[in-house]
Structures are given as C-alpha cells and as structure tokens.
Design a protein around this motif. Structure first.
Motif, mmCIF file in Angstrom:
data_model
loop_
_atom_site.group_PDB
_atom_site.id
_atom_site.type_symbol
_atom_site.label_atom_id
_atom_site.label_comp_id
_atom_site.label_asym_id
_atom_site.label_seq_id
_atom_site.Cartn_x
_atom_site.Cartn_y
_atom_site.Cartn_z
ATOM 1 N N VAL A 146 28.224 -7.189 -9.095
ATOM 2 C CA VAL A 146 28.216 -5.759 -9.381
ATOM 3 C C VAL A 146 27.296 -5.523 -10.572
ATOM 4 N N LYS A 147 26.395 -4.551 -10.430
ATOM 5 C CA LYS A 147 25.478 -4.186 -11.506
ATOM 6 C C LYS A 147 25.786 -2.765 -11.950
ATOM 7 N N PRO A 148 25.841 -2.522 -13.250
ATOM 8 C CA PRO A 148 26.141 -1.160 -13.725
ATOM 9 C C PRO A 148 25.086 -0.157 -13.271
ATOM 10 N N ARG A 149 25.509 1.090 -13.175
ATOM 11 C CA ARG A 149 24.628 2.168 -12.741
ATOM 12 C C ARG A 149 24.726 3.322 -13.738
ATOM 13 N N HIS A 150 23.694 4.145 -13.772
ATOM 14 C CA HIS A 150 23.703 5.330 -14.629
ATOM 15 C C HIS A 150 23.224 6.523 -13.820
ATOM 16 N N ARG A 151 23.528 7.705 -14.330
ATOM 17 C CA ARG A 151 23.160 8.945 -13.625
ATOM 18 C C ARG A 151 23.145 10.096 -14.617
ATOM 19 N N PHE A 152 22.134 10.964 -14.486
ATOM 20 C CA PHE A 152 22.065 12.180 -15.287
ATOM 21 C C PHE A 152 22.762 13.306 -14.523
ATOM 22 N N MET A 153 23.567 14.081 -15.228
ATOM 23 C CA MET A 153 24.347 15.146 -14.607
ATOM 24 C C MET A 153 24.161 16.438 -15.389
ATOM 25 N N SER A 154 23.965 17.517 -14.656
ATOM 26 C CA SER A 154 23.812 18.824 -15.283
ATOM 27 C C SER A 154 25.148 19.303 -15.839
ATOM 28 N N ALA A 155 25.063 20.216 -16.802
ATOM 29 C CA ALA A 155 26.291 20.756 -17.394
ATOM 30 C C ALA A 155 27.080 21.577 -16.388
ATOM 31 N N TYR A 156 26.425 22.085 -15.341
ATOM 32 C CA TYR A 156 27.107 22.907 -14.349
ATOM 33 C C TYR A 156 27.840 22.067 -13.301
ATOM 34 N N GLU A 157 27.629 20.746 -13.287
ATOM 35 C CA GLU A 157 28.329 19.887 -12.331
ATOM 36 C C GLU A 157 29.696 19.452 -12.837
ATOM 37 N N GLN A 158 29.877 19.381 -14.143
ATOM 38 C CA GLN A 158 31.135 18.895 -14.692
ATOM 39 C C GLN A 158 32.140 20.039 -14.814
ATOM 40 N N LYS A 159 33.421 19.675 -14.867
ATOM 41 C CA LYS A 159 34.507 20.648 -14.940
ATOM 42 C C LYS A 159 35.443 20.374 -16.114
ATOM 43 N N LYS A 160 34.983 19.595 -17.075
ATOM 44 C CA LYS A 160 35.806 19.256 -18.225
ATOM 45 C C LYS A 160 35.604 20.237 -19.380
ATOM 46 N N GLU A 161 34.384 20.713 -19.568
ATOM 47 C CA GLU A 161 34.051 21.585 -20.685
ATOM 48 C C GLU A 161 33.400 22.858 -20.162
ATOM 49 N N ALA A 162 33.247 23.812 -21.077
ATOM 50 C CA ALA A 162 32.561 25.057 -20.721
ATOM 51 C C ALA A 162 31.081 24.776 -20.494
ATOM 52 N N TRP A 163 30.478 25.519 -19.590
ATOM 53 C CA TRP A 163 29.072 25.312 -19.271
ATOM 54 C C TRP A 163 28.201 25.674 -20.463
ATOM 55 N N ASP A 164 27.271 24.804 -20.765
ATOM 56 C CA ASP A 164 26.319 25.034 -21.847
ATOM 57 C C ASP A 164 24.989 24.448 -21.403
ATOM 58 N N LYS A 165 24.018 25.322 -21.140
ATOM 59 C CA LYS A 165 22.732 24.861 -20.626
ATOM 60 C C LYS A 165 21.921 24.100 -21.660
ATOM 61 N N ALA A 166 22.351 24.082 -22.915
ATOM 62 C CA ALA A 166 21.625 23.343 -23.948
ATOM 63 C C ALA A 166 21.922 21.850 -23.898
ATOM 64 N N TYR A 167 22.880 21.419 -23.053
ATOM 65 C CA TYR A 167 23.257 20.014 -23.011
ATOM 66 C C TYR A 167 23.288 19.528 -21.570
ATOM 67 N N GLN A 168 23.157 18.219 -21.435
ATOM 68 C CA GLN A 168 23.331 17.540 -20.162
ATOM 69 C C GLN A 168 24.172 16.283 -20.410
ATOM 70 N N TYR A 169 24.541 15.573 -19.333
ATOM 71 C CA TYR A 169 25.453 14.442 -19.460
ATOM 72 C C TYR A 169 24.816 13.205 -18.824
ATOM 73 N N LEU A 170 25.066 12.073 -19.444
ATOM 74 C CA LEU A 170 24.597 10.781 -18.960
ATOM 75 C C LEU A 170 25.817 9.918 -18.650
ATOM 76 N N LEU A 171 25.956 9.487 -17.383
ATOM 77 C CA LEU A 171 27.125 8.761 -16.916
ATOM 78 C C LEU A 171 26.789 7.297 -16.694
ATOM 79 N N PHE A 172 27.762 6.430 -17.009
ATOM 80 C CA PHE A 172 27.667 4.993 -16.748
ATOM 81 C C PHE A 172 28.888 4.582 -15.926
ATOM 82 N N ALA A 173 28.657 3.740 -14.907
ATOM 83 C CA ALA A 173 29.744 3.318 -14.022
ATOM 84 C C ALA A 173 29.561 1.855 -13.652
#
Length: 280
Positions: A146-173
């Motif tokens: 198994v090799k780790p993976r990463h992905r860039f996610m827009s602020a409008y895809e997540q449902k944890k915080e309020a939408w803020d177009k000034a930020y984006q998210y970087l995921l590791f799995a």
C-alpha cells in the motif's frame, strides 16, 4: 416366411422374424411420441398450431401432422432441430448489443488504527520569490503493498466547516490509518519540478512539497495579478516597468476654482496697472 427361413436368419420358431429398417423407424417414432407426451407441454410450444381442418401445423417448419404424437415426433427430428438452431442464430445477430452491466468495486473494509504523525515545514525561495509547504507524514504500520495517496479538495466539497473560498484542503490517505486533511491557502499550485512526492519505504515516511505561484500584494494587502502593478491608496497608478517618470502634477488652483499659473510663473500684469476693484 417358413420356419426354415426364420431359422436360417437366426430367428426363433414362431417369431415374426427380423424387423426391417422401415419397421424400426416406425417403432422409434412411436417411442419418441410417447416420451414427448409425458415430458412436453404443447400449450407452451410457440410453433404448435391447430388449423380449421383439425390438423396440427408446425409454424417453424411449415409442416402438417395428423395428431399430436406425430407433431411431437417431428419436434424431435433433425429438420425441426436445425430450423430452431438457425432461428436462434438469426435472432442473436439481429439483437442489438446490450451494454455490459457495470460492476461496482467492492468496498474494502479495514479497521482504522488512528491518525498518523506529521510535520509541516514552511519554506521560502528568495531567488524565485516563491513560498512552499513541505508535508511529511509518518505511516509506521501501513499495510503491505500500500502506498499513501494525496488529493486536493475544494472548500465547497467538505462539510465540516463553513465554506471559505480563500482556503482549500489537502488530504492524505493510507490504510489502516484515518484520512487527515490540512487547510492551506487557495493559491494556484506550481506543478513544475518544485512539486514532488516521495515515499520512503524503509522509514515509512511520505513527503509532499507543494509550491505556490508567486503572489504580489497591493497596499491594502490583497493579492494582485503577477503582470499588474499595485496602486497606492487614492493615488494614480504606477507606470509599467521600463517606463520613466509618471503623470504630470496637477496645477495649483486659485480660490475661484480656476487653475493657477504654472509653478514659478505669475499672471502678466495688464498695461496701465492693476484694474480697479470690481472690474471682474
């Protein structure tokens, strides 16, 4: 046939002798008819039809039969079987190709063991005026192959915080660890040679360097495009690079709202001295 002839042919005395080929065919059809009557339901046969004359027809082979047994014997024959094979082949060729059913991949269920350790380093390249982030995530108990993976996610895809177009998210799995996310500025990523990933299989460390495209800030602190020049608060725009000087200064104004004389010069005195008061 006398008993002598029957004995010569191997038959017993009193028997009917050997059956001819015609008699054998008749007996075979009769046995097939009785077997078909026991196993086949004619009401479900699409090719069986009874006409107005009381005869039975085979709509596939276009043949007439005197009784049901004769029709059943016909269905077991070579002609009827060949016609059925030809009809099945023709229907298969004329039938439109159906799309293959989509099979969903089975969801792999793993028991999560927690979040991995990580380090984030802020970097700045003064030569290129470029900022970057270096992520190092540790997976000491990662699954084999198994090799780790990463992905860039827009602020409008997540449902944890309020939408803020000034930020984006970087995921590791990576299994069996939980997915972790980092909130980073929503700036275009420079995917040149400075953007790289590395998986250290020996130390179980996954590294990712994310360089951002250079951003020029205005006096108010807002980001400006790289090709434009910032403006001062309330002042005229600066000249483009390579041009000298700027716009000419505005001439001073007199009390009545009209522009005054150029700097260092005065109005010419009319001949005869100054005009009397009230002349204007």
């Amino acid at each position: 046939m006398s008993f002598l002839d029957a004995r010569d042919h191997g038959s017993k005395v009193g028997s009917g002798g050997h059956a001819s080929a015609q008699n054998e065919a008749i007996d075979r059809r009769e046995r097939l008819r009785r077997l078909a009557l026991e196993t086949i339901d004619l009401s479900k046969d699409p090719y069986f039809m009874r006409n107005h004359l009381g005869q039975y027809e085979c709509r596939l082979c276009l043949t007439l039969h005197n009784n049901e047994g004769n029709y059943l014997a016909h269905t077991q024959g070579k002609r009827h079987q060949q016609n059925m094979a030809k009809r099945a082949a023709r229907e298969a060729a004329e039938k439109p190709a159906q799309p293959a059913p989509q099979r969903r991949a089975a969801v792999k269920k793993t028991v999560k063991i927690g979040r991995p350790g990580y380090r984030v380093t802020k970097q700045f390249d003064s030569d290129q005026d470029q900022r970057s982030l270096l992520f190092q995530v540790e997976y000491p108990e990662i699954d084999e192959d198994v090799k780790p993976r990463h992905r860039f996610m827009s602020a409008y895809e997540q449902k944890k915080e309020a939408w803020d177009k000034a930020y984006q998210y970087l995921l590791f799995a990576a299994d069996p660890y939980e997915v972790i996310a980092f909130k980073i500025p929503n700036i275009d990523v420079d995917r040149s040679e400075n953007f790289f990933t590395h998986w250290d299989a020996d130390n179980k460390i996954y590294s990712l360097q994310v360089p951002f495209k250079p951003q020029r800030l205005t006096a108010s602190g807002a980001a400006a495009p790289a090709g434009g020049a910032p403006q001062a608060n309330g002042g005229p725009p600066r000249p483009p690079p390579g041009m000298q000087g700027g716009p000419p200064p505005m001439p001073p104004q007199m009390g009545n709202g009209f522009p005054g004389p150029p700097p260092g010069q005065g109005f010419p005195m009319p001949p005869g001295g100054p005009p009397p008061q009230g002349a204007y």
